[in-house]
Design a protein around this motif. Sequence first.
Motif, PDB file in Angstrom:
ATOM      1  N   ALA A 143     -10.502   6.932 -25.836  1.00 61.47           N
ATOM      2  CA  ALA A 143      -9.924   5.725 -25.246  1.00 61.47           C
ATOM      3  C   ALA A 143      -9.680   5.900 -23.749  1.00 61.47           C
ATOM      4  O   ALA A 143      -9.364   4.941 -23.047  1.00 61.47           O
ATOM      5  CB  ALA A 143      -8.611   5.388 -25.941  1.00 61.47           C
ATOM      6  N   ASN A 144      -9.862   7.121 -23.248  1.00 62.03           N
ATOM      7  CA  ASN A 144      -9.616   7.420 -21.832  1.00 62.03           C
ATOM      8  C   ASN A 144     -10.754   6.864 -20.967  1.00 62.03           C
ATOM      9  O   ASN A 144     -11.871   7.363 -21.000  1.00 62.03           O
ATOM     10  CB  ASN A 144      -9.508   8.938 -21.678  1.00 62.03           C
ATOM     11  CG  ASN A 144      -9.154   9.335 -20.252  1.00 62.03           C
ATOM     12  OD1 ASN A 144      -9.257   8.521 -19.327  1.00 62.03           O
ATOM     13  ND2 ASN A 144      -8.734  10.571 -20.084  1.00 62.03           N
ATOM     14  N   ALA A 145     -10.443   5.843 -20.181  1.00 61.16           N
ATOM     15  CA  ALA A 145     -11.486   5.157 -19.407  1.00 61.16           C
ATOM     16  C   ALA A 145     -12.041   6.025 -18.288  1.00 61.16           C
ATOM     17  O   ALA A 145     -13.133   5.765 -17.783  1.00 61.16           O
ATOM     18  CB  ALA A 145     -10.943   3.854 -18.829  1.00 61.16           C
ATOM     19  N   SER A 146     -11.303   7.055 -17.874  1.00 65.25           N
ATOM     20  CA  SER A 146     -11.807   7.878 -16.776  1.00 65.25           C
ATOM     21  C   SER A 146     -12.801   8.932 -17.271  1.00 65.25           C
ATOM     22  O   SER A 146     -13.431   9.619 -16.472  1.00 65.25           O
ATOM     23  CB  SER A 146     -10.652   8.538 -16.035  1.00 65.25           C
ATOM     24  OG  SER A 146      -9.994   9.434 -16.908  1.00 65.25           O
ATOM     25  N   LEU A 147     -12.951   9.056 -18.591  1.00 64.31           N
ATOM     26  CA  LEU A 147     -13.960   9.973 -19.118  1.00 64.31           C
ATOM     27  C   LEU A 147     -15.254   9.208 -19.354  1.00 64.31           C
ATOM     28  O   LEU A 147     -15.247   8.002 -19.571  1.00 64.31           O
ATOM     29  CB  LEU A 147     -13.490  10.587 -20.443  1.00 64.31           C
ATOM     30  CG  LEU A 147     -12.318  11.564 -20.386  1.00 64.31           C
ATOM     31  CD1 LEU A 147     -11.976  12.050 -21.789  1.00 64.31           C
ATOM     32  CD2 LEU A 147     -12.635  12.743 -19.482  1.00 64.31           C
ATOM     33  N   LEU A 148     -16.379   9.932 -19.295  1.00 55.44           N
ATOM     34  CA  LEU A 148     -17.673   9.317 -19.590  1.00 55.44           C
ATOM     35  C   LEU A 148     -17.977   9.522 -21.072  1.00 55.44           C
ATOM     36  O   LEU A 148     -18.184  10.645 -21.519  1.00 55.44           O
ATOM     37  CB  LEU A 148     -18.763   9.938 -18.726  1.00 55.44           C
ATOM     38  CG  LEU A 148     -18.713   9.529 -17.248  1.00 55.44           C
ATOM     39  CD1 LEU A 148     -19.622  10.408 -16.417  1.00 55.44           C
ATOM     40  CD2 LEU A 148     -19.079   8.060 -17.091  1.00 55.44           C
ATOM     41  N   ILE A 149     -17.950   8.427 -21.817  1.00 57.10           N
ATOM     42  CA  ILE A 149     -18.067   8.488 -23.268  1.00 57.10           C
ATOM     43  C   ILE A 149     -19.363   7.824 -23.727  1.00 57.10           C
ATOM     44  O   ILE A 149     -19.704   6.733 -23.269  1.00 57.10           O
ATOM     45  CB  ILE A 149     -16.879   7.744 -23.940  1.00 57.10           C
ATOM     46  CG1 ILE A 149     -15.535   8.329 -23.478  1.00 57.10           C
ATOM     47  CG2 ILE A 149     -17.011   7.780 -25.460  1.00 57.10           C
ATOM     48  CD1 ILE A 149     -15.281   9.729 -23.929  1.00 57.10           C
ATOM     49  N   GLY A 150     -20.090   8.476 -24.606  1.00 53.76           N
ATOM     50  CA  GLY A 150     -21.298   7.891 -25.169  1.00 53.76           C
ATOM     51  C   GLY A 150     -21.211   7.825 -26.685  1.00 53.76           C
ATOM     52  O   GLY A 150     -20.628   8.703 -27.320  1.00 53.76           O
ATOM     53  N   LEU A 151     -21.770   6.752 -27.255  1.00 51.68           N
ATOM     54  CA  LEU A 151     -21.870   6.646 -28.710  1.00 51.68           C
ATOM     55  C   LEU A 151     -23.303   6.242 -29.045  1.00 51.68           C
ATOM     56  O   LEU A 151     -24.059   5.808 -28.175  1.00 51.68           O
ATOM     57  CB  LEU A 151     -20.910   5.583 -29.260  1.00 51.68           C
ATOM     58  CG  LEU A 151     -19.405   5.817 -29.136  1.00 51.68           C
ATOM     59  CD1 LEU A 151     -18.651   4.617 -29.692  1.00 51.68           C
ATOM     60  CD2 LEU A 151     -18.981   7.094 -29.860  1.00 51.68           C
ATOM     61  N   CYS A 152     -23.675   6.371 -30.330  1.00 50.84           N
ATOM     62  CA  CYS A 152     -24.938   5.797 -30.777  1.00 50.84           C
ATOM     63  C   CYS A 152     -24.739   4.284 -30.894  1.00 50.84           C
ATOM     64  O   CYS A 152     -23.634   3.823 -31.167  1.00 50.84           O
ATOM     65  CB  CYS A 152     -25.330   6.337 -32.147  1.00 50.84           C
ATOM     66  SG  CYS A 152     -25.706   8.092 -32.181  1.00 50.84           S
ATOM     67  N   ALA A 153     -25.816   3.538 -30.677  1.00 46.36           N
ATOM     68  CA  ALA A 153     -25.758   2.093 -30.875  1.00 46.36           C
ATOM     69  C   ALA A 153     -25.356   1.815 -32.322  1.00 46.36           C
ATOM     70  O   ALA A 153     -25.711   2.573 -33.225  1.00 46.36           O
ATOM     71  CB  ALA A 153     -27.100   1.461 -30.557  1.00 46.36           C
ATOM     72  N   GLU A 154     -24.619   0.720 -32.544  1.00 45.21           N
ATOM     73  CA  GLU A 154     -24.111   0.493 -33.900  1.00 45.21           C
ATOM     74  C   GLU A 154     -25.204   0.213 -34.922  1.00 45.21           C
ATOM     75  O   GLU A 154     -24.979   0.291 -36.122  1.00 45.21           O
ATOM     76  CB  GLU A 154     -23.086  -0.648 -33.875  1.00 45.21           C
ATOM     77  CG  GLU A 154     -21.788  -0.211 -33.237  1.00 45.21           C
ATOM     78  CD  GLU A 154     -20.586  -1.017 -33.708  1.00 45.21           C
ATOM     79  OE1 GLU A 154     -20.647  -1.554 -34.830  1.00 45.21           O
ATOM     80  OE2 GLU A 154     -19.605  -1.098 -32.948  1.00 45.21           O
ATOM     81  N   ALA A 155     -26.411  -0.114 -34.424  1.00 44.99           N
ATOM     82  CA  ALA A 155     -27.517  -0.356 -35.344  1.00 44.99           C
ATOM     83  C   ALA A 155     -27.947   0.922 -36.056  1.00 44.99           C
ATOM     84  O   ALA A 155     -28.412   0.874 -37.188  1.00 44.99           O
ATOM     85  CB  ALA A 155     -28.706  -0.951 -34.588  1.00 44.99           C
ATOM     86  N   VAL A 156     -27.811   2.063 -35.393  1.00 46.49           N
ATOM     87  CA  VAL A 156     -28.233   3.309 -36.036  1.00 46.49           C
ATOM     88  C   VAL A 156     -27.072   3.910 -36.805  1.00 46.49           C
ATOM     89  O   VAL A 156     -25.906   3.705 -36.450  1.00 46.49           O
ATOM     90  CB  VAL A 156     -28.819   4.329 -35.020  1.00 46.49           C
ATOM     91  CG1 VAL A 156     -30.216   3.933 -34.625  1.00 46.49           C
ATOM     92  CG2 VAL A 156     -27.950   4.471 -33.808  1.00 46.49           C
ATOM     93  N   PRO A 157     -27.372   4.655 -37.877  1.00 48.36           N
ATOM     94  CA  PRO A 157     -26.314   5.159 -38.756  1.00 48.36           C
ATOM     95  C   PRO A 157     -25.218   5.930 -38.027  1.00 48.36           C
ATOM     96  O   PRO A 157     -24.036   5.734 -38.323  1.00 48.36           O
ATOM     97  CB  PRO A 157     -27.076   6.069 -39.727  1.00 48.36           C
ATOM     98  CG  PRO A 157     -28.445   5.472 -39.784  1.00 48.36           C
ATOM     99  CD  PRO A 157     -28.710   4.925 -38.413  1.00 48.36           C
ATOM    100  N   CYS A 158     -25.583   6.774 -37.046  1.00 53.78           N
ATOM    101  CA  CYS A 158     -24.527   7.568 -36.400  1.00 53.78           C
ATOM    102  C   CYS A 158     -23.585   6.664 -35.617  1.00 53.78           C
ATOM    103  O   CYS A 158     -22.400   6.967 -35.484  1.00 53.78           O
ATOM    104  CB  CYS A 158     -25.110   8.685 -35.541  1.00 53.78           C
ATOM    105  SG  CYS A 158     -25.840   8.180 -33.986  1.00 53.78           S
ATOM    106  N   GLY A 159     -24.094   5.532 -35.128  1.00 52.12           N
ATOM    107  CA  GLY A 159     -23.239   4.587 -34.417  1.00 52.12           C
ATOM    108  C   GLY A 159     -22.310   3.848 -35.359  1.00 52.12           C
ATOM    109  O   GLY A 159     -21.129   3.638 -35.063  1.00 52.12           O
ATOM    110  N   ALA A 160     -22.852   3.458 -36.506  1.00 48.60           N
ATOM    111  CA  ALA A 160     -22.028   2.756 -37.497  1.00 48.60           C
ATOM    112  C   ALA A 160     -20.920   3.663 -38.008  1.00 48.60           C
ATOM    113  O   ALA A 160     -19.756   3.253 -38.136  1.00 48.60           O
ATOM    114  CB  ALA A 160     -22.915   2.293 -38.661  1.00 48.60           C
ATOM    115  N   LEU A 161     -21.281   4.924 -38.260  1.00 47.80           N
ATOM    116  CA  LEU A 161     -20.304   5.890 -38.755  1.00 47.80           C
ATOM    117  C   LEU A 161     -19.244   6.182 -37.688  1.00 47.80           C
ATOM    118  O   LEU A 161     -18.048   6.298 -37.991  1.00 47.80           O
ATOM    119  CB  LEU A 161     -21.021   7.178 -39.180  1.00 47.80           C
ATOM    120  CG  LEU A 161     -20.281   8.113 -40.127  1.00 47.80           C
ATOM    121  CD1 LEU A 161     -19.965   7.428 -41.443  1.00 47.80           C
ATOM    122  CD2 LEU A 161     -21.106   9.380 -40.380  1.00 47.80           C
ATOM    123  N   ALA A 162     -19.702   6.265 -36.428  1.00 47.11           N
ATOM    124  CA  ALA A 162     -18.774   6.526 -35.320  1.00 47.11           C
ATOM    125  C   ALA A 162     -17.763   5.394 -35.204  1.00 47.11           C
ATOM    126  O   ALA A 162     -16.564   5.635 -34.992  1.00 47.11           O
ATOM    127  CB  ALA A 162     -19.546   6.694 -34.009  1.00 47.11           C
TER     128      ALA A 162
END
Lengths: 264, 279
Positions: A143-162
């Motif tokens: 949730a820290n906006a000053s960090l650079l955070i990446g996720l998988c797109a929600e279409a792919v399983p790792c994104g949905a799980l994330a």
Amino acid sequence: MSLAQSIGLRAKRPSFVPAVLALLGVPLLLTACGEDGTQRAAQVQVFAAASLTEAFAELADVFELANPGQEVRLNLAGSSRLSTQILEGGPADVFASADRPNMDLVDQAGSLLGPQVVFATNRLEIAVPPGNPGQVSGLADFANASLLIGLCAEAVPCGALAAQALAASSVEPAVDTYEADVKALLTKITADELDAGLVYATDVLAADGAVAGIEINFDQATSYPVAVLENGSNPTGGRLFVAFLLSEAGQEILKRHGFGGPGL
Amino acid sequence: MSQHAGTKPGTAKSRTARRRTRRMPPLVILLPAVLGALLFAVPLVGLLGRAPWRQLPTLITSDLVVESIRLSMITSLAAAAISVILGVPLAWVLSRVNFPAKALVRALVTLPMVLPPVVGGAALLFALGRRGIVGQPIYEGTGFLLPFSTWGVIVANTFVAMPFLVITVEGALNNADRRPEHAAATLGASRLAVFTRITIPAISPSLIAGLVLAWARALGEFGATVTFAGNLQGRTQTLPLAVFVALETDRDTAVAISLVLVAISLSVLILLRDRWWSR
């Protein structure tokens, strides 16, 4: 005219017809060379989730040794991309998805030749660059906006799980990029351009020290179903490959790459 | 432009037009020409065939699509502008100044045209990212980061688009009549004055053509952007990235966005072609 000149191509009165024939000749020649070398093996087209990259490379090698005459061709991408390709007629003999919804899409379209069988499970981990420059310690840091955070797109399983994992911890993530598949996300963490991302535990293991993993408080695992498809031209090879995947030898390889067993 | 075109070229044009309608072109030329045109037309028909016409108005006014249209316009126009600001001087130097490594510089400028955009994006990331040779000092000094920002999209777009402008303008400079420049110089104009008052107006049709090519390339840019700048709605998700993401989850939206892209590109290309490119 100007384009050719600018990049330094200045042919004087080119003889057009021989040049074009030569252009056509090269690919024809190369195709011929590729084909008549040895007797062609039957190809098993395996469409597999990106997170299976390393495990399936090894599985394919061992499978080919055990089944002479069968040659595995891997098509690795995000599961949702693969299911789209299959629904559009991609010539897959086998589909190994990183979640059930994408396999169900293919199932509902009537493309399965046999039942879908879960062959492995996987769970999420936080991946950070070596040295943990963002000093990430848990999901709350997402949730820290000053960090650079990446996720998988929600279409792919790792994104949905994330998304599920973050929601379960009631974290509203300040995301900087949604990557197309887990390997693309991992690449940006490895390059130290992101402070943290949620990837599979197996990806952290496969990165072999290029990223560090932090376990999270979310034990829901994703199931990997596999099935033989009618899209391909080699259902026999497909069945052989799936059988190998579920065999003791196949399960042993998956385990070594960090996957959980299907019974979980 | 209009002053030179008197009545004579006009009659010549109508004469060739008449001849064109009277005689059928040879089949060996016509057949491949039609096949070539079909290669471009068929995919477009495929796209139109999949179009969700009824939901189209709601689809293309969704937040996702509106934001990516806005972002695509900002970034592609900015990239086109930067391409002119940096590219015209670069083209002039390549055309008018002799220096040792010129062939190498020219090859370097055209490299993004042959390089896979994903490779270009990775190269940008390794150079301008926060651990890159150029990016690291900037990041440590100012805290400014190009990747994952709209600026990053503009840089990626400029990287792939500027070669089209440089090549077009350099070609025009090489073929331009030098005599007015020499005359102005003889009359005491400085080199800079000659450049701005004589050279630029003389090549303006090519400059505009190059600008349009560069803009169109920037608008369609995908690989370098997604690799260098990432994918975030409203910040780095341009129209092509939105298509790429939507293709997996929501094909109607993907087709709708694609139609928007085709409509924008086609209308600009057709409009400008009539105005500036027809000879």
